[in-house]
Design an enzyme around this catalytic site. Sequence first.
Site, PDB file in Angstrom:
ATOM      1  N   TYR A 140      87.003  -1.743 -10.755  1.00 38.75           N
ATOM      2  CA  TYR A 140      86.884  -0.400 -11.361  1.00 38.75           C
ATOM      3  C   TYR A 140      87.631  -0.364 -12.694  1.00 38.75           C
ATOM      4  CZ  TYR A 140      87.113   4.724 -11.635  1.00 38.75           C
ATOM      5  OH  TYR A 140      87.001   6.041 -12.028  1.00 38.75           O
ATOM      6  N   ASN A 169      96.493   9.783 -11.336  1.00 39.30           N
ATOM      7  CA  ASN A 169      95.873  10.060 -10.037  1.00 39.30           C
ATOM      8  C   ASN A 169      95.503  11.538  -9.928  1.00 39.30           C
ATOM      9  OD1 ASN A 169      96.398   7.421  -8.410  1.00 39.30           O
ATOM     10  ND2 ASN A 169      98.345   7.893  -9.392  1.00 39.30           N
TER      11      ASN A 169
END
Length: 323
Positions: A140, A169
Site C-alpha cells: 500500500y 491514522n
Amino acid sequence: MHLADPEAKIYVAGHRGMVGSAVVRRLKAAGYTNLVMRTSSELDLRDGRATQAFFETEQPDFVVMAAAKVGGILANDQYPADFLYDNVAIEQSVLHAAHATGVQRTIFLGSTCIYPKHAPQPMPEDSLLTGPLEPTNQWYAIAKITGHKLCEAFHRQHGDDMLTLMPTNLYGINDNFDLETSHVLPALLRKFHEAHQQGDAPVTLWGSGTPKREFLYADDLADAVRFVLEQPASEIRDVAPDGMLNVGVGEDLSINELATLIQDVVGHEGAITHDRSKPDGTPRKLVDVSRMNALGWTAQTGLREGIQQTYDWYRAHEGELVG
C-alpha cells in the site's frame, strides 16, 4: 473558476468511504453545491478509458482523490498484489485524466505509511524515501508513494496543480469495523463493545501494545482538504515545494493507552490481555505538521470526543455493519 465560487464543480472520488463521505459533508457545509460523485459500480477507476471518458463528459474544476483500496496489517499481508495493483491503477487513471482535461487543482490523499519504518519522529515530509518501509504494509505504501510522485511529476513536467495530503491514522463515521480488514481504532471499538455486551469479557490486543500512534478524526481531514483547496497555489508552494502536506494532530499515544481510552468510552470493565505472537508494526508514527500549521490549519477534534462520536455512530448502525 476559483474554489471560492460555490458553483465550482468538484469531483470527489471515493465518496462512499469514510474519508470521501466526510469530504462531501464538509464541502456541502461550506456552501459548495456542484459536487460530482460516482460509485465504483458506476465507474471503475482502475479502467483508464472509462475514467478519461467520465472526465471529458463532466469537466470537473477540482478533484479530491479519496478513492483507494484500504485495509490494516492483516489485509495488506494477505492481498499484496491487490493493494499495489488496484491503487496504482486508480492513481494512473484519475491523475492522467485530470491532467488531460485541465483540472485546476487535484488533491491526492496518501497515507503516512509511506514514510520509512524508522523515520525521525515526528516525521517530516522530506523523510520520504530515506529508508526501508514497514514490511507489513509496504504494498500500500509503495502505491501511495507512486501516487504522490505522479502528482509531483505532472507538476514538474506540465505545471499541473496537484497536491498530496498525507493523513496520519484516520477514524470516524463510516469507518470499517470488519475485524479481518479494519485498522486498529475501529477494530478495538468493536472488540470492546462486543466484550462489554458479553458481560465485560476480556479483550485481547495484538502485539505488545507499546507502539505509538497518532489518530486524526476523518472530518478534520475533510476540513484540511477544504482548507487546502481554497489556498492560493503560491502560498502552498512556499511551504511545500514538492506539493506534499502532512495532516495530523501533532501528538500520539501508545496502543495500550488507546485501548484504555476506548474501554472507558465504551464502559467495558473487563481485562485487557496481549497476543504477543502478533506483529506490532511500525514502532512509532507521529507526523510533523509544521507545514499545515504554517498555512494556518490545525485539527479541531480531540481524540476522546472523536472516539465518542464514532462509537455513537457505530451503535446506531451496528446491525447493518456486522449483521
